[in-house]
Design a protein around this motif. Structure first.
Motif, PDB file in Angstrom:
ATOM      1  N   GLU A  78       0.833  -1.204   0.000  1.00 40.29           N
ATOM      2  CA  GLU A  78       0.000   0.000   0.000  1.00 40.29           C
ATOM      3  C   GLU A  78       0.868   1.255   0.000  1.00 40.29           C
ATOM      4  N   GLY A 150      -8.403  -0.115  -2.477  1.00 41.13           N
ATOM      5  CA  GLY A 150      -8.796  -0.754  -1.220  1.00 41.13           C
ATOM      6  C   GLY A 150      -8.802  -2.264  -1.259  1.00 41.13           C
ATOM      7  N   LEU A 152      -6.526  -4.524  -0.446  1.00 43.99           N
ATOM      8  CA  LEU A 152      -5.969  -5.226   0.712  1.00 43.99           C
ATOM      9  C   LEU A 152      -6.931  -5.193   1.898  1.00 43.99           C
ATOM     10  N   GLU A 153      -7.678  -4.085   2.038  1.00 44.58           N
ATOM     11  CA  GLU A 153      -8.695  -4.027   3.093  1.00 44.58           C
ATOM     12  C   GLU A 153      -9.811  -5.039   2.817  1.00 44.58           C
ATOM     13  N   LYS A 154     -10.198  -5.153   1.540  1.00 42.92           N
ATOM     14  CA  LYS A 154     -11.235  -6.124   1.168  1.00 42.92           C
ATOM     15  C   LYS A 154     -10.746  -7.553   1.401  1.00 42.92           C
ATOM     16  N   TYR A 155      -9.443  -7.751   1.187  1.00 42.87           N
ATOM     17  CA  TYR A 155      -8.862  -9.071   1.435  1.00 42.87           C
ATOM     18  C   TYR A 155      -8.935  -9.425   2.918  1.00 42.87           C
ATOM     19  N   GLN A 156      -8.660  -8.446   3.792  1.00 48.76           N
ATOM     20  CA  GLN A 156      -8.762  -8.681   5.233  1.00 48.76           C
ATOM     21  C   GLN A 156     -10.207  -8.987   5.634  1.00 48.76           C
ATOM     22  N   GLU A 157     -11.163  -8.290   5.013  1.00 50.51           N
ATOM     23  CA  GLU A 157     -12.577  -8.565   5.285  1.00 50.51           C
ATOM     24  C   GLU A 157     -12.945  -9.978   4.830  1.00 50.51           C
TER      25      GLU A 157
END
Length: 202
Positions: A78, A150, A152-157
């Motif tokens: 990121e 976004g 990587l954030e979606k991957y964490q979700e």
């Protein structure tokens, strides 16, 4: 040429085909055997190119690129992606395309694994765990666009949802195991053998 190597941890010899020493469990990277890198797809000779301060190998024919592991981690971070003003802030996930051919690593010659980057990006990349990543034309830009929007954030979700689903599956399995135990007890209770043995013990 010898087919064995010496473990750098315990000093014992074992087969070069093995990645982990069978004596001490030490993990070894595959040796770099290919001095002149060629495109794993079209077999053209790769040329050096600079990309955001990083030296990568590029194919002049099919325009695929090779990025070493450490450089790929930086280019797919990121921190680096958000600094790049050329990355578009709209990401359209493409349908997964079936890649039937497995490509050899340009460093060690071993066949690389195919993985969907971060499982949800829709970008299938070829990865050598020891040396780096091969990306077809435009895939590096797709990955950076995915991150800038976004991804990587979606991957964490996504990982969070998977953990929740796994917990639910474990609860159902535990409940099912309880029911199985109950059914076994009932079958044992109504078994003729059970009652015959009980009468004989009186």
């Amino acid at each position: 040429m010898s087919d064995t190597r010496t473990c750098e941890y315990c000093g014992k010899k074992f087969s070069k085909r093995m990645r982990i020493c069978p004596f001490c469990g030490g993990e070894h990277k595959r040796e770099i055997t290919m001095k002149t890198p060629y495109c794993p797809g079209c077999k053209s000779r790769l040329t050096l190119r600079r990309y955001r301060g990083t030296v990568i190998y590029a194919c002049p024919k099919c325009e695929g690129v090779w990025v070493d592991t450490r450089d790929f981690k930086r280019l797919s971070s990121e921190r680096d992606t958000y600094k790049d003003e050329s990355v578009p802030y709209t990401y359209l996930k493409k349908a997964l395309t079936k890649k039937e051919r497995y490509h050899p690593c340009i460093r060690c010659g071993a066949l690389m694994l195919k993985k969907n980057f971060k499982k949800i990006s829709g970008v299938i990349v070829d990865i050598c765990a020891d040396h780096g990543v091969w990306l077809d034309n435009g895939e590096l830009e797709q990955i950076r666009c995915f991150i800038a929007n976004g991804g990587l954030e979606k991957y964490q979700e996504y990982l969070g949802r998977r953990v929740s689903l796994n917990h639910e599956e474990i609860r159902k399995l535990a409940s099912g195991l309880g029911n199985v135990k109950f059914m076994q007890q009932m079958l044992h209770l109504y078994s003729p053998k059970y009652w015959i043995l009980k009468l004989l013990r009186r």
